[in-house]
Motif scaffolding. Structure first.
Motif, PDB file in Angstrom:
ATOM      1  N   UNK A  28      34.234  41.061  35.072  1.00 16.63           N
ATOM      2  CA  UNK A  28      32.984  40.768  35.895  1.00 16.63           C
ATOM      3  C   UNK A  28      33.225  40.831  37.386  1.00 16.63           C
ATOM      4  N   UNK A  29      34.249  41.430  37.782  1.00 18.84           N
ATOM      5  CA  UNK A  29      34.528  41.506  39.307  1.00 18.84           C
ATOM      6  C   UNK A  29      35.125  42.644  39.716  1.00 18.84           C
ATOM      7  N   UNK A  30      34.978  43.217  41.144  1.00 16.92           N
ATOM      8  CA  UNK A  30      35.580  44.192  41.687  1.00 16.92           C
ATOM      9  C   UNK A  30      36.969  43.856  42.392  1.00 16.92           C
ATOM     10  N   UNK A  31      37.989  44.283  41.972  1.00 21.08           N
ATOM     11  CA  UNK A  31      39.262  44.367  42.431  1.00 21.08           C
ATOM     12  C   UNK A  31      39.450  45.206  43.544  1.00 21.08           C
ATOM     13  N   UNK A  32      39.580  44.493  44.843  1.00 20.26           N
ATOM     14  CA  UNK A  32      39.656  45.344  46.195  1.00 20.26           C
ATOM     15  C   UNK A  32      41.174  45.810  46.365  1.00 20.26           C
ATOM     16  N   UNK A  33      41.204  46.752  47.116  1.00 19.63           N
ATOM     17  CA  UNK A  33      42.972  47.251  47.342  1.00 19.63           C
ATOM     18  C   UNK A  33      43.478  46.354  48.370  1.00 19.63           C
ATOM     19  N   UNK A  34      44.748  46.071  48.302  1.00 15.30           N
ATOM     20  CA  UNK A  34      45.420  45.393  49.157  1.00 15.30           C
ATOM     21  C   UNK A  34      45.456  45.477  50.421  1.00 15.30           C
ATOM     22  N   UNK A  35      45.160  46.892  51.097  1.00 11.61           N
ATOM     23  CA  UNK A  35      45.030  46.910  52.455  1.00 11.61           C
ATOM     24  C   UNK A  35      43.713  46.370  53.062  1.00 11.61           C
TER      25      UNK A  35
END
Length: 83
Positions: A28-35
């Motif tokens: 149920x969520x979007x994982x954003x890149x570490x940068x």
């Protein structure tokens, strides 16, 4: 709409401000890149944006229903706690 979200898409707020880049969609969520993880204690690890904030997916852009500053305040850590 969830199925239209792919890796490396830009995530922008309703105001057009960059929030992050999609690493992948997890439940149920979007994982954003570490940068895109911010500064200080938040730097170097993933943050998550609730999928419910997505207003539309157009081309390579995920547009949120909230302005970027509001969306960032709603980001979560991996365990679901506030970022």
């Amino acid at each position: 709409m969830r199925q239209d979200i792919a890796e490396h898409m830009d995530v922008i707020g309703a105001d057009g401000v960059h929030v992050g880049t999609v690493d992948r969609v997890e439940e149920h969520r979007i994982k954003l890149t570490r940068r895109d993880s911010g500064e200080g204690d938040h730097k170097g690890h993933h943050h998550y944006v609730p999928i419910g904030l997505v207003a539309e997916v157009e081309g390579q852009t995920v547009r949120l229903s909230a302005n970027a500053d509001v969306a960032v305040s709603m980001e979560e850590e991996e365990d679901g706690s506030p970022a």
